[in-house]
Design a protein around this motif. Structure first.
Motif, PDB file in Angstrom:
ATOM      1  N   GLY A 352     110.058 -46.166   2.446  1.00 38.70           N
ATOM      2  CA  GLY A 352     109.976 -47.378   3.253  1.00 38.70           C
ATOM      3  C   GLY A 352     110.040 -47.105   4.736  1.00 38.70           C
ATOM      4  N   ALA A 353     110.687 -45.998   5.118  1.00 41.16           N
ATOM      5  CA  ALA A 353     110.824 -45.678   6.534  1.00 41.16           C
ATOM      6  C   ALA A 353     109.509 -45.241   7.162  1.00 41.16           C
ATOM      7  CB  ALA A 353     111.869 -44.577   6.716  1.00 41.16           C
ATOM      8  N   THR A 354     108.522 -44.918   6.329  1.00 37.01           N
ATOM      9  CA  THR A 354     107.236 -44.466   6.872  1.00 37.01           C
ATOM     10  C   THR A 354     106.302 -45.612   7.211  1.00 37.01           C
ATOM     11  OG1 THR A 354     106.125 -44.302   4.705  1.00 37.01           O
ATOM     12  CG2 THR A 354     107.411 -42.393   5.435  1.00 37.01           C
ATOM     13  N   LEU A 355     106.671 -46.836   6.885  1.00 39.70           N
ATOM     14  CA  LEU A 355     105.802 -47.973   7.180  1.00 39.70           C
ATOM     15  C   LEU A 355     105.624 -48.128   8.687  1.00 39.70           C
ATOM     16  CD1 LEU A 355     107.129 -50.608   4.608  1.00 39.70           C
ATOM     17  CD2 LEU A 355     105.176 -49.046   4.377  1.00 39.70           C
ATOM     18  N   ALA A 356     104.400 -48.407   9.084  1.00 39.83           N
ATOM     19  CA  ALA A 356     104.076 -48.480  10.511  1.00 39.83           C
ATOM     20  C   ALA A 356     104.890 -49.533  11.241  1.00 39.83           C
ATOM     21  CB  ALA A 356     102.582 -48.756  10.684  1.00 39.83           C
ATOM     22  N   GLN A 357     105.289 -50.577  10.540  1.00 40.40           N
ATOM     23  CA  GLN A 357     106.028 -51.660  11.189  1.00 40.40           C
ATOM     24  C   GLN A 357     107.351 -51.190  11.789  1.00 40.40           C
ATOM     25  OE1 GLN A 357     106.400 -53.697   7.285  1.00 40.40           O
ATOM     26  NE2 GLN A 357     108.545 -54.032   7.827  1.00 40.40           N
ATOM     27  N   HIS A 358     107.895 -50.106  11.270  1.00 39.42           N
ATOM     28  CA  HIS A 358     109.156 -49.586  11.786  1.00 39.42           C
ATOM     29  C   HIS A 358     108.960 -48.613  12.954  1.00 39.42           C
ATOM     30  CE1 HIS A 358     111.032 -51.510   8.418  1.00 39.42           C
ATOM     31  NE2 HIS A 358     110.437 -50.723   7.526  1.00 39.42           N
ATOM     32  N   GLY A 359     107.829 -47.950  13.007  1.00 38.86           N
ATOM     33  CA  GLY A 359     107.553 -47.018  14.101  1.00 38.86           C
ATOM     34  C   GLY A 359     108.534 -45.873  14.216  1.00 38.86           C
ATOM     35  N   LEU A 360     109.148 -45.471  13.106  1.00 42.30           N
ATOM     36  CA  LEU A 360     110.188 -44.445  13.165  1.00 42.30           C
ATOM     37  C   LEU A 360     109.641 -43.039  13.371  1.00 42.30           C
ATOM     38  CD1 LEU A 360     112.558 -45.804  10.369  1.00 42.30           C
ATOM     39  CD2 LEU A 360     112.859 -45.957  12.849  1.00 42.30           C
TER      40      LEU A 360
END
Length: 399
Positions: A352-360
């Motif tokens: 889930g951390a790789t989703l673009a919405q997070h920009g991590l």
């Protein structure tokens, strides 16, 4: 966009104030860090607020009206701001570097003029590096002619110059083949700035190219540079300790993002036998590993700052070598810890951390790009050669 001309920047009065202001500014820029990185929004207004905060003038010596903060406070400020947004930790790096060049090699009159410019809120960029050739010969020339002094050449990796009022430029004098740092007004005739930085990290640092076409310069804008490396000075370790602080700050930001995501979103692995990811024993082991490495790098950085301050106070062959080695040690560990923190973020936080919405991904990208500034393998070489053979490291801006 034309850089704003600041008129009434705050003047930092103490080290405690510098740290407090850094905390406040870090909180303000953290809010839109994702959007700036995602959409590559060059933060002109935020940079103006940055220099108006007084932080860009905090290293100006006390005798010239500044706070003259220690290297330790400088690195702590850079860490705090870089943790919020690695770009902002990077933008003033060469500004602080130029201030150190002035401290070491400028005349009293030059110091008085340029330090006053900074305390007003003016910003220095940089035009140091050149590309296109395999050698390290600098082809930008300072031409001393009967009709005046002129600057010709092209520079790349000019971090901060898109936001700058003055662009300190490394040039070779045609008459004596020595290097000089030429402080060029951004608006001078013949200066062309191009926003052509397309690296996958540090995307909004204003690191474009600068072209100089017979730019007329005044002699009092020219500061000897080679002379400051013919004798032991702190210019090299001072530059490098800021880079190390920036890397460490990015890693600290990555760890904080990891902790937040794991607490709020991540699920434990099915074999862990626990209710939350924060209780997963193998995840806890890896979080501890990243934390320890970052804290170790922080301790080495604080130690290195003491050596840099000592060398500034009493520069000689031994004190400058000790400062350079201490900074190299900190830089070696801050590099690996920062890249590790940015990578482990995804391993521990999950898909889930790789989703673009997070920009991590910006933490790893920023760490990976900036840590390439100079090869860390040569830090290990310098340290090994010093501790085994007693060989002092070479004096230049990368040590």
């Amino acid at each position: 966009m034309t850089t704003q001309i600041s008129q009434s920047a705050r003047i930092i009065q103490s080290e405690a104030q510098a740290l407090q202001v850094a905390d406040e500014f870090a909180q303000s820029i953290a809010q839109n860090a994702l959007e700036r990185d995602r959409d590559r929004i060059l933060p002109y207004k935020d940079v103006e607020q940055f220099s108006q905060s007084g932080l860009w003038g905090m290293t100006v010596p006390k005798e010239y009206g500044g706070a003259g903060v220690s290297s330790d406070v400088l690195t702590r400020v850079v860490q705090r701001i870089a943790a919020a947004d690695g770009n902002f930790g990077h933008i003033p790096q060469n500004h602080y570097y130029a201030l150190e060049v002035l401290r070491v090699g400028a005349t009293h009159e030059q110091k008085a003029f340029f330090y006053d410019q900074v305390l007003q809120g003016k910003r220095f960029g940089n035009a140091l590096a050149e590309i296109g050739k395999k050698d390290f010969v600098r082809r930008t020339q300072l031409l001393k002619e009967a009709g005046g002094w002129f600057l010709d050449g092209r520079k790349f990796y000019c971090t901060g110059s898109l936001f700058a009022h003055w662009i300190p430029t490394l040039a070779t004098a045609q008459d004596d083949d020595r290097l000089y740092l030429v402080f060029v007004p951004r608006e001078a005739a013949g200066v062309t700035l191009t926003d052509d930085w397309d690296g996958f990290g540090q995307r909004v640092t204003g690191s474009g190219s600068v072209q100089f076409d017979r730019v007329k310069v005044e002699p009092y804008w020219v500061v000897p540079f080679s002379d400051s490396f013919d004798r032991p000075t702190t210019i090299g370790p001072y530059a490098q300790i800021i880079h190390a602080a920036l890397d460490l700050g990015i890693g600290q930001g990555a760890l904080e993002a990891t902790l937040s995501f794991v607490r709020e979103h991540s699920r434990p692995w099915i074999d862990a036998g626990v209710d939350t990811a924060a209780q997963d024993p193998l995840l806890l082991h890896e979080v501890g590993n990243v934390h320890v490495r970052l804290r170790a790098a922080q301790a080495l950085l604080a130690r290195a700052a003491r050596f840099v301050d000592a060398a500034q106070f009493a520069p000689d062959e031994d004190s400058v070598a000790q400062a350079s080695i201490a900074v190299a040690q900190a830089k070696a560990l801050s590099t690996s810890a920062s890249v590790l923190a940015g990578s482990k973020l995804f391993e521990l936080a999950g898909t889930g951390a790789t989703l673009a919405q997070h920009g991590l991904d910006r933490y790893w990208r920023n760490a990976r790009v900036h840590t390439l500034h100079d090869p860390v393998r040569w830090k290990y070489h310098a340290v090994g050669n010093y501790v085994l053979n007693g060989a002092r490291p070479p004096r230049h801006g990368a040590l």
